[in-house]
Scaffold this active site. Structure first.
Site, short mmCIF file in Angstrom:
data_model
loop_
_atom_site.label_atom_id
_atom_site.label_comp_id
_atom_site.label_asym_id
_atom_site.label_seq_id
_atom_site.Cartn_x
_atom_site.Cartn_y
_atom_site.Cartn_z
CE LYS A 13 0.70 17.22 -10.88
NZ LYS A 13 -0.13 18.46 -10.33
NE ARG A 88 -5.02 15.98 -12.89
CZ ARG A 88 -3.83 16.34 -13.68
NH1 ARG A 88 -3.19 15.70 -14.27
NH2 ARG A 88 -3.37 17.65 -13.43
NE ARG A 127 1.63 25.39 -15.34
CZ ARG A 127 1.17 24.45 -14.85
NH1 ARG A 127 1.95 23.19 -14.49
NH2 ARG A 127 -0.24 24.21 -14.72
NE ARG A 160 -1.03 23.82 -19.04
CZ ARG A 160 -0.85 22.85 -17.94
NH1 ARG A 160 0.49 22.23 -17.71
NH2 ARG A 160 -1.97 22.21 -17.55
NE ARG A 171 -5.85 23.05 -14.38
CZ ARG A 171 -4.59 23.38 -14.78
NH1 ARG A 171 -4.64 24.41 -15.25
NH2 ARG A 171 -3.61 22.54 -14.49
#
Ligand code: ADP
Ligand code: ADP
Ligand code: ZN
Length: 213
Positions: A13, A88, A127, A160, A171
């Site tokens: 996204k 969300r 990531r 992260r 998640r």
């Protein structure tokens, strides 16, 4: 033009939203970035949000909705915006729609970047995020020219905390329970579109541009 990006954590996204914001000259609004900015600056909001984020949970709607509504009232949002990571939950979507309806406005497009769970873990474990400007990289699919260093600003790249595999699973569960119902919500409004997020970043971008026109 007002655009919402839907999709699992790590679907791409943010990667797409930044490019779309640039192309259409509208602000890119990421609630995740706003929370991380607050955490970095040790604000009360940041301290509160961190508890949920570290656990892979959603920050409560009470903290999130007002923050978002304040942001979209700003001057730079006059010609529209692209939301990345909001809404969300169904209540978050309703709060936004109600606030817009008061001014006779509405969301134009809700675009789902569709990526199956199997691919998500690889996306998120690779990531890397800039500690200063927030730019996102991937060790395999979008590597910085110097390992561990941001191409854009030269600061250090990190993984992260919430991108570690244990939290990613959590998640994903939260995504399926609380966020995926938004697909039907926007289908019912007639503004839902989907792109195949497993394709390369450039192809996904072209597919989204074709939808937006
Ligand atoms: P990702 O890039 O993986 O989709 P984000 O940067 O958008 O993640 O969000 C990171 C975390 O911030 C989320 O896991 C959640 O804890 C919190 N968060 C961000 N946006 C929202 C929101 N709209 N509602 C509740 N929590 C949010
Ligand atoms: P989100 O904002 O949905 O959490 P990101 O845009 O941060 O997702 O992307 C998650 C990771 O996957 C990043 O490391 C990013 O560089 C990488 N990525 C994004 N889109 C693609 C793609 N189409 N193919 C391969 N990797 C991608
Ligand atoms: Zn940077």
């Amino acid at each position: 033009m007002k655009i919402i990006m839907l999709g699992a954590p790590g679907a791409g996204k943010g990667t797409q939203a930044i490019k779309i914001a640039e192309k259409y000259d509208i602000p890119h609004i990421s609630t995740g970035d706003i929370f991380r900015y607050n955490i970095k600056n040790n604000t009360e909001l940041g301290k509160e949000a961190k508890k949920y984020m570290d656990a892979g949970k959603l920050v409560p709607d009470e903290l999130t909705c007002d923050l978002l509504l304040d942001r979209v009232k700003k001057d730079d949002c006059k010609n529209g915006y692209i939301l990345d990571g909001y809404p969300r939950t169904i209540p978050q979507a309703e709060v936004l729609d109600e606030a817009l309806a008061k001014n006779g406005e509405k969301i134009d497009h809700a675009i789902n970047v569709n990526v199956p769970d199997e691919n998500i873990v690889e996306r998120m474990s690779g990531r890397r995020t800039c500690t200063d400007c927030g730019e996102t990289y991937h060790i395999k699919y979008n590597a910085p020219s110097r390992e561990g260093i941001c191409d854009r600003c030269g600061a250090k790249l990190i993984q992260r905390d919430d991108d570690k595999p244990e939290t990613v699973q959590k998640r994903l569960t939260v995504y399926h329970d609380q966020t995926e119902p938004l697909i039907d919500y926007y289908k019912n409004k007639g503004i839902y579109k989907e792109v195949d997020g497993t394709k390369s970043m450039d192809i996904v971008f072209d597919d989204i541009c074709n939808i937006l026109g």
